[in-house]
Design an enzyme around this catalytic site. Sequence first.
Site, PDB file in Angstrom:
ATOM      1  N   GLY A   1     -37.529   3.577 -36.349  1.00 26.53           N
ATOM      2  CA  GLY A   1     -38.193   2.442 -36.986  1.00 26.53           C
ATOM      3  C   GLY A   1     -39.547   2.199 -36.336  1.00 26.53           C
ATOM      4  O   GLY A   1     -39.767   2.533 -35.170  1.00 26.53           O
ATOM      5  N   VAL A   2     -40.465   1.658 -37.116  1.00 25.43           N
ATOM      6  CA  VAL A   2     -41.782   1.312 -36.589  1.00 25.43           C
ATOM      7  C   VAL A   2     -42.112  -0.089 -37.078  1.00 25.43           C
ATOM      8  O   VAL A   2     -41.837  -0.419 -38.230  1.00 25.43           O
ATOM      9  CB  VAL A   2     -42.866   2.287 -37.104  1.00 25.43           C
ATOM     10  CG1 VAL A   2     -44.210   1.945 -36.484  1.00 25.43           C
ATOM     11  CG2 VAL A   2     -42.488   3.717 -36.801  1.00 25.43           C
ATOM     12  N   GLY A   3     -42.642  -0.902 -36.189  1.00 25.58           N
ATOM     13  CA  GLY A   3     -43.012  -2.260 -36.614  1.00 25.58           C
ATOM     14  C   GLY A   3     -44.249  -2.711 -35.895  1.00 25.58           C
ATOM     15  O   GLY A   3     -44.869  -1.931 -35.163  1.00 25.58           O
ATOM     16  N   GLY A   4     -44.608  -3.924 -36.099  1.00 31.07           N
ATOM     17  CA  GLY A   4     -45.790  -4.483 -35.471  1.00 31.07           C
ATOM     18  C   GLY A   4     -45.716  -4.386 -33.958  1.00 31.07           C
ATOM     19  O   GLY A   4     -46.716  -4.179 -33.274  1.00 31.07           O
TER      20      GLY A   4
ATOM     21  N   LYS B   1     -42.633   1.184 -31.576  1.00 30.63           N
ATOM     22  CA  LYS B   1     -41.651   2.077 -32.195  1.00 30.63           C
ATOM     23  C   LYS B   1     -40.251   1.835 -31.642  1.00 30.63           C
ATOM     24  O   LYS B   1     -40.091   1.399 -30.510  1.00 30.63           O
ATOM     25  CB  LYS B   1     -42.040   3.530 -31.929  1.00 30.63           C
ATOM     26  CG  LYS B   1     -43.245   3.955 -32.733  1.00 30.63           C
ATOM     27  CD  LYS B   1     -43.604   5.409 -32.470  1.00 30.63           C
ATOM     28  CE  LYS B   1     -44.827   5.779 -33.295  1.00 30.63           C
ATOM     29  NZ  LYS B   1     -45.382   7.066 -32.882  1.00 30.63           N
ATOM     30  N   VAL B   2     -39.261   2.178 -32.448  1.00 31.60           N
ATOM     31  CA  VAL B   2     -37.871   2.068 -32.013  1.00 31.60           C
ATOM     32  C   VAL B   2     -37.262   3.467 -31.985  1.00 31.60           C
ATOM     33  O   VAL B   2     -37.361   4.212 -32.963  1.00 31.60           O
ATOM     34  CB  VAL B   2     -37.058   1.173 -32.968  1.00 31.60           C
ATOM     35  CG1 VAL B   2     -35.659   0.980 -32.425  1.00 31.60           C
ATOM     36  CG2 VAL B   2     -37.742  -0.170 -33.155  1.00 31.60           C
TER      37      VAL B   2
ATOM     38  N   LYS C   1     -36.656  -0.100 -27.964  1.00 31.72           N
ATOM     39  CA  LYS C   1     -37.827  -0.618 -28.665  1.00 31.72           C
ATOM     40  C   LYS C   1     -38.979  -0.640 -27.675  1.00 31.72           C
ATOM     41  O   LYS C   1     -38.959  -1.404 -26.712  1.00 31.72           O
ATOM     42  CB  LYS C   1     -37.484  -2.024 -29.138  1.00 31.72           C
ATOM     43  CG  LYS C   1     -38.434  -2.660 -30.082  1.00 31.72           C
ATOM     44  CD  LYS C   1     -37.776  -3.939 -30.599  1.00 31.72           C
ATOM     45  CE  LYS C   1     -38.760  -4.863 -31.252  1.00 31.72           C
ATOM     46  NZ  LYS C   1     -38.123  -6.127 -31.640  1.00 31.72           N
TER      47      LYS C   1
ATOM     48  N   ASP D   1     -37.829 -14.887 -39.263  1.00 30.18           N
ATOM     49  CA  ASP D   1     -38.045 -13.684 -40.052  1.00 30.18           C
ATOM     50  C   ASP D   1     -36.708 -13.165 -40.554  1.00 30.18           C
ATOM     51  O   ASP D   1     -36.359 -12.012 -40.338  1.00 30.18           O
ATOM     52  CB  ASP D   1     -38.797 -12.633 -39.225  1.00 30.18           C
ATOM     53  CG  ASP D   1     -39.450 -11.574 -40.097  1.00 30.18           C
ATOM     54  OD1 ASP D   1     -39.548 -11.786 -41.320  1.00 30.18           O
ATOM     55  OD2 ASP D   1     -39.847 -10.517 -39.568  1.00 30.18           O
TER      56      ASP D   1
END
Length: 828
Positions: free
Chosen positions: A494-497, A500-501, A515, A611
């Site tokens: 996963g990638v987010g603000g 990366k995870v 993370k 969120d």
Amino acid sequence: MKGTGVSCIIFMLVSIRCIHCAFTPADNYLIDCGSLTDTTIYDRIFVSDVSFSSTLTPSSNNLANTSGSVPPSTYGAALYQNARVFTVPSSYSFQITAHGRHFVRLYFFPSVYGSFDLTSSTFTVSTQDVVLLDHFQPQANSAAVEEFLVNINSNTLALTFAPTGNNSLAFVNAIEVVSVPETLIADTATVVDPPRSYQGLSDQLLEKIYRVNMGGPQIFPNNDTLWRTWDTDQKSPPFNNSLSAPFIFSGRINYNGGGATQETAPDTVYATAARLLASNTSNARFNMSWRFPVDANSSYLIRFHFCDIVSDAAGDLLFNVYINSWLVAPNLDLSSYTDRQLATPVYRDYVLEASDASGTQLNISIGPSDINGVLPDGILNGLEIMRIGSGGGSPVTPPGSKKNLAIILAPVLGAVVVAIVAVALCVVLRKRKLKEQYSKSWVPFSINGFTSHSAGSQTSNGTAVTLNGNFGYRLSFAILQEATNNFDENRVIGVGGFGKVYKGALRDDTKVAVKRGNPKSQQGINEFHTEIELLSRLRHRHLVSLIGYCDEKNEMILVYEYMEKGSLKSHLYGSDMPALSWQQRLEICIGSARGLHYLHTGQAKAIIHRDVKSANILLDENLLAKVADFGLSKTGPELDQTHVSTAVKGSFGYLDPEYFRRQQLTEKSDVYSFGVVLLEVLCARPVIDPTLPREMVNLAEMGMKWQRRGELERIVDSRIAGSIRPESLKKFGETIEKCLADSGVERPSMGDVLWNLEYALQLHDADAGTISEVNSINQITELSPRVQNFSAYENAPPAGEAETSLLNDLSDVSMSKVFSQLIKSEGR
Ligand SMILES: *[C@@H]1O[C@H](CO)[C@@H](O)[C@H](O)[C@H]1NC(C)=O
Ligand SMILES: *[C@@H]1O[C@H](CO)[C@@H](O)[C@H](O)[C@H]1NC(C)=O
Ligand SMILES: *[C@@H]1O[C@H](CO)[C@@H](O)[C@H](O)[C@H]1NC(C)=O
Ligand SMILES: *[C@@H]1O[C@H](CO)[C@@H](O)[C@H](O)[C@H]1NC(C)=O
Ligand SMILES: *[C@@H]1O[C@H](CO)[C@@H](O)[C@H](O)[C@H]1NC(C)=O
Ligand SMILES: *[C@@H]1O[C@H](CO)[C@@H](O)[C@H](O)[C@H]1NC(C)=O
Ligand SMILES: *[C@@H]1O[C@H](CO)[C@@H](O)[C@H](O)[C@H]1NC(C)=O
Ligand SMILES: CC(=O)N[C@H]1CO[C@H](CO)[C@@H](O)[C@@H]1O
């Protein structure tokens, strides 16, 4: 040695000053005009301006004396004994050390001063940028202070007094030019009609028109942190005095949590209120109103000061607030702004635009809430009305030759040095204090905190202790490199603000989601600290557990339990995983509702997730639901200064529409988002799908439309439509509708949502496998007008994501488009 002693004494004086006054103005000019001597008013010294008379033209600037016709009760009466009189335009010039807002207060007492009759003087007062008073004629024989908030962005302020008309004189009795704390007036406010955000207040000149302490005594400058005067509301009593009563509070006012500080208004304002009396006859509903004469066709900033000093419990008090006939705050629940604490000050700013202020009076009313069962009650603690851009607000033509007459007020050097030292020390001490508080808030548990919380928790399987001895959950960077094959890109799930995870495995084969924060983002550091602090305190079967963290070498790494089955979202759409049954979906909803309910109620202070979305609900190998990603969570107001960035970080399609009105997230915002998740679970489609026809783009809108028509079954996921018992669906639909209510107060708590979902599950169980339902259900399936169009977005990461790729997350893709749509629809 002697030097150290002296600086010690200065330091002590400075410290004492810092403790006793919360705010020390950088610029602080107090001038007693026309006086031969300094004048002390309580703890402030107004300096005589007579030493500068040599720079004046003798015929044009005169000192004048009056002999005791000043009303003796007036605050600062001594200042009105003398005046400086101007026969031609003349300027005072002040050196400004700190740019920004300054109070400019002008004292006038038009009377007969020896040979000068000032009772009919008419004059204009302006700065180099704006006119403050245009053709101003103060009321004869009455002392008055005109106050302005002037934004000064140059190194000097030139204050010009110019007589207007034939043989007129200009004069002034005293002048204050004092810095204002930056936070006193924000840049934004809410426009009264139509409701929307007003921006650009910082650049505007403000003129105080009214400043009232409702239900309380008059407050003089010596009792106000910023030397303001607050009048009683006796001058503008409520229309119907029998309906309101003053209320006086003897407890402590708590300045943490509501956004107001000790500078916003003094304690006395918040500890007293005008209260709408609950009437004994059930149908008696009255407004408590005040009328304020104002000039027509000006814009006004109206600031309401509230502090719930009357309730026994948070949430008891609900009332309406009106400006003229506009209902600006329906069912105002003060506790929603104060983390549900009582006796906590709150202020609300509204702008009444000139086009809406054509009358010559302003009506302010507090009225009972219309919600059934709410007792008629309401309070108002204080009110400020300020004209925006007064005196016409017109820009001034450069004064030209007037400048030659400027009197430069050289401040006493020593005083300035002391002031600068004091300010500098205050800043240093404050910073140090902040730093201490900050580190205290998250450092200690890296050693002790975790171990105490971990006892009995399902993830404290000894891994961390074996690896890291005393440090408990603090993991070394080397261990994490090993666990993730040196952060192998192939392991990214996963990638987010935040960053990366990675999927990883510790030495004892515990699977983990790692993370890794991007160390460059400052924002990330705050979220990292927030998340560790929160997760260290929170342990719940339905919250994703933190196994450890690493802050070595400026890294920001969080290690979570690995959730084998990935996100709820990935099971609903966009992948070829088998459809979840209705029973499984209900159980997942119930589990995540339990997690959120715990967040909201499990701690002394409610924690708002901020969120909530299907991508943040993860499933373990048994499809047990756990809520993830607290990077955006918050407990206190300190993170709340970033409204705008919060809006962008929260996910569109899930975002509480009331948030746009109130600019503040509450638990009920999570309830709204969860309502959207429930719809997603039911319909198995993205919350925002721009490829669909316009009326179907937004799932929440579409779902509510069908629910209101009583035809929710038509949009149910066709794969399971045949297996849902109508009673269960009905209950589920009602729950969604309540969660998506427009106003937060009408939405249920997470506890209620939980109860309703469990009931929906029971209704389903009661009839599981009964064949008689099948026929009617097949019909439903045929009616279902679902549009399947997910192919463009099927880029889903493999199971186990702890955070979703921005690109994958549809709700983020069309962000700006949807954002503007939301704003527009809110504006109406
Ligand atoms: C003001 O009055 C006092 C005494 O009444 C006198 O000594 C002083 O000179 C006067 N000042 C001016 C500027 O007229
Ligand atoms: C000033 O006085 C003259 C004559 O006395 C008059 O004509 C003129 O209109 C006056 N001006 C103003 C601004 O009042
Ligand atoms: C004031 O309130 C009383 C009820 O307490 C009501 O009977 C009366 O008519 C009201 N007066 C006005 C002017 O509204
Ligand atoms: C309301 O009831 C209280 C106590 O029952 C009584 O003291 C008060 O006078 C009543 N007020 C009115 C307006 O009837
Ligand atoms: C305010 O503006 C309106 C519309 O422009 C005008 O009719 C009215 O006379 C103005 N009122 C005053 C007091 O200037
Ligand atoms: C304010 O209230 C008074 C009395 O009810 C009314 O006459 C006036 O029109 C109101 N003004 C505005 C601007 O609503
Ligand atoms: C209170 O005042 C507002 C605005 O004038 C009005 O709409 C409302 O009906 C009033 N409420 C009561 C109970 O009088
Ligand atoms: C209400 C209040 O705080 N009054 C105080 C105002 O200041 C004077 C002197 O500075 C005090 O004596 C009052 O008690």
